[in-house]
Enzyme design. Structure first.
Site, PDB file in Angstrom:
ATOM      1  N   ASP A 189       2.026  -8.591  -7.165  1.00 55.96           N
ATOM      2  CA  ASP A 189       2.500  -7.138  -7.992  1.00 55.96           C
ATOM      3  C   ASP A 189       2.916  -7.615  -9.437  1.00 55.96           C
ATOM      4  O   ASP A 189       3.608  -6.666  -9.975  1.00 55.96           O
ATOM      5  CB  ASP A 189       3.405  -6.638  -7.239  1.00 55.96           C
TER       6      ASP A 189
ATOM      7  N   ASP B  31       4.656  -4.917   2.482  1.00 56.62           N
ATOM      8  CA  ASP B  31       3.249  -4.879   2.201  1.00 56.62           C
ATOM      9  C   ASP B  31       2.584  -6.188   1.888  1.00 56.62           C
ATOM     10  O   ASP B  31       1.167  -6.141   1.840  1.00 56.62           O
ATOM     11  CB  ASP B  31       2.890  -3.545   1.314  1.00 56.62           C
ATOM     12  N   HIS B  32       3.217  -7.379   1.672  1.00 54.71           N
ATOM     13  CA  HIS B  32       2.741  -8.385   1.258  1.00 54.71           C
ATOM     14  C   HIS B  32       2.995  -9.518   2.307  1.00 54.71           C
ATOM     15  O   HIS B  32       2.067 -10.396   2.701  1.00 54.71           O
ATOM     16  CB  HIS B  32       3.027  -8.999   0.059  1.00 54.71           C
TER      17      HIS B  32
ATOM     18  N   HIS C  25      -3.114  -4.967  -5.671  1.00 49.06           N
ATOM     19  CA  HIS C  25      -3.427  -3.394  -5.319  1.00 49.06           C
ATOM     20  C   HIS C  25      -4.420  -2.801  -6.142  1.00 49.06           C
ATOM     21  O   HIS C  25      -4.614  -3.500  -7.286  1.00 49.06           O
ATOM     22  CB  HIS C  25      -1.942  -2.529  -5.649  1.00 49.06           C
TER      23      HIS C  25
ATOM     24  N   HIS D 192       8.055  -8.202  -0.719  1.00 47.74           N
ATOM     25  CA  HIS D 192       7.900  -6.858  -0.242  1.00 47.74           C
ATOM     26  C   HIS D 192       6.925  -6.841   1.137  1.00 47.74           C
ATOM     27  O   HIS D 192       5.949  -7.650   1.227  1.00 47.74           O
ATOM     28  CB  HIS D 192       7.311  -6.075  -1.272  1.00 47.74           C
TER      29      HIS D 192
ATOM     30  N   HIS E 188       8.778  -7.890 -11.168  1.00 42.27           N
ATOM     31  CA  HIS E 188       8.811  -6.926 -10.122  1.00 42.27           C
ATOM     32  C   HIS E 188       9.746  -7.060  -9.281  1.00 42.27           C
ATOM     33  O   HIS E 188      10.702  -6.241  -8.685  1.00 42.27           O
ATOM     34  CB  HIS E 188       7.172  -7.089  -9.786  1.00 42.27           C
TER      35      HIS E 188
ATOM     36  N   HIS F 271       5.621 -12.432  -2.871  1.00 43.69           N
ATOM     37  CA  HIS F 271       6.962 -11.873  -3.121  1.00 43.69           C
ATOM     38  C   HIS F 271       7.529 -10.974  -1.743  1.00 43.69           C
ATOM     39  O   HIS F 271       6.634 -10.998  -0.833  1.00 43.69           O
ATOM     40  CB  HIS F 271       7.194 -10.980  -4.174  1.00 43.69           C
TER      41      HIS F 271
END
Ligand code: ZN
Ligand code: FE
Length: 256
Positions: A128, A57-58, A166, A55, A111, A53
């Site tokens: 996530d 942090d990915h 995570h 975001h 999410h 996805h």
């Protein structure tokens, strides 16, 4: 021979690396640095990046990794994801040649709306969508949407390794105990996972069987969770999506 390795990144992310003796793929490499270090140490060529996805942090490693390895970058259809070479929407089979890997793509919105998961080789790379004993916050989707995504995940074999993005398991267990504290499987999981973390080991991959037994967000069909939601919502006969939504709302309130 394939090796599956979770690489810690940032505060609590994992970049999942799957590799043979020469070639590797990586899921959600938000930070390229720990991945490049690992590939260098093990003399591996990165052939593909799989993104769940949008975001950062990915996706934060995409541009650097594409430049360095000329790897393919598979991602959902979202223009905010950098350096995508192949768009996936869910329902496809993804065939990779080095290492030889085959994934079925599962649309798992909730999410985020673009969230997809990768299923193959006995593993689920769920970004996530699912965490150890938890699930992603509903930033974009509805409870009904996420409940449908989790139902699709629960249809996979019980032995499936659940590879989450995570390390949130211990705090998720703390919450789970507030609504499901008499669940013996949950209490046993807590002992195992606390030991793992105190030895600096990941609690992941988990298995789908363990998540089904202990993760409240996968237990929205269970009588105990239906009873919890009935009390929480103060009305009888909540739908499965309502039960899921009540558990999610309780967790959001607990998070503060
Ligand atoms: Zn996210
Ligand atoms: Fe994340």
């Amino acid at each position: 021979m394939l090796t599956l390795k979770p690489l810690p990144a940032f505060e609590d992310n994992y970049i999942w690396v799957l590799y043979d003796d020469q070639h590797a793929i990586a899921v959600d490499p938000g930070d390229p640095a720990p991945l490049i270090a690992y590939l260098d140490t093990h003399q591996l060529a990165l052939t593909a990046v799989l993104i769940t996805h949008h975001h950062r942090d990915h996706t934060g490693g995409n541009t650097t990794l594409r430049q360095r390895y000329h790897c393919a970058i598979y991602a959902p259809d979202n223009p905010s994801i950098p350096a995508t070479t192949h768009i996936l929407r869910g329902g496809e089979i993804l065939n990779l040649t080095a290492p030889e890997l085959h994934f079925s793509i599962l649309a798992t919105p909730g999410h985020t709306l673009d969230h997809i998961s990768y299923v193959g080789h006995g593993s689920l790379f769920c970004g996530d969508a699912v965490f150890g004993c938890g699930c992603g916050k509903l930033f974009e989707g509805t409870p009904a949407m996420m409940a449908a995504s989790l139902d699709a995940i629960m249809a996979l074999p019980d032995a499936t390794r659940v590879c989450c993005a995570h390390e949130y398991t211990l705090s998720n267990i703390d919450f789970a105990k507030t609504i499901d504290g008499s669940n013996q499987a949950l209490l046993e999981r807590e002992r195992n996972d606390r030991t793992a973390r105190s030895n600096n080991q990941p609690t992941l991959p988990s298995t789908l069987a363990r998540e089904k037994a202990t993760n409240p967000f996968l237990r929205f069909h269970a009588p105990d969770m239906i009873a919890f939601a009935t009390r929480y919502l103060n009305r009888p006969n909540p739908s499965p999506a309502d039960v899921f939504g009540a558990i999610r709302a309780a967790k959001d309130a607990w998070d503060g």
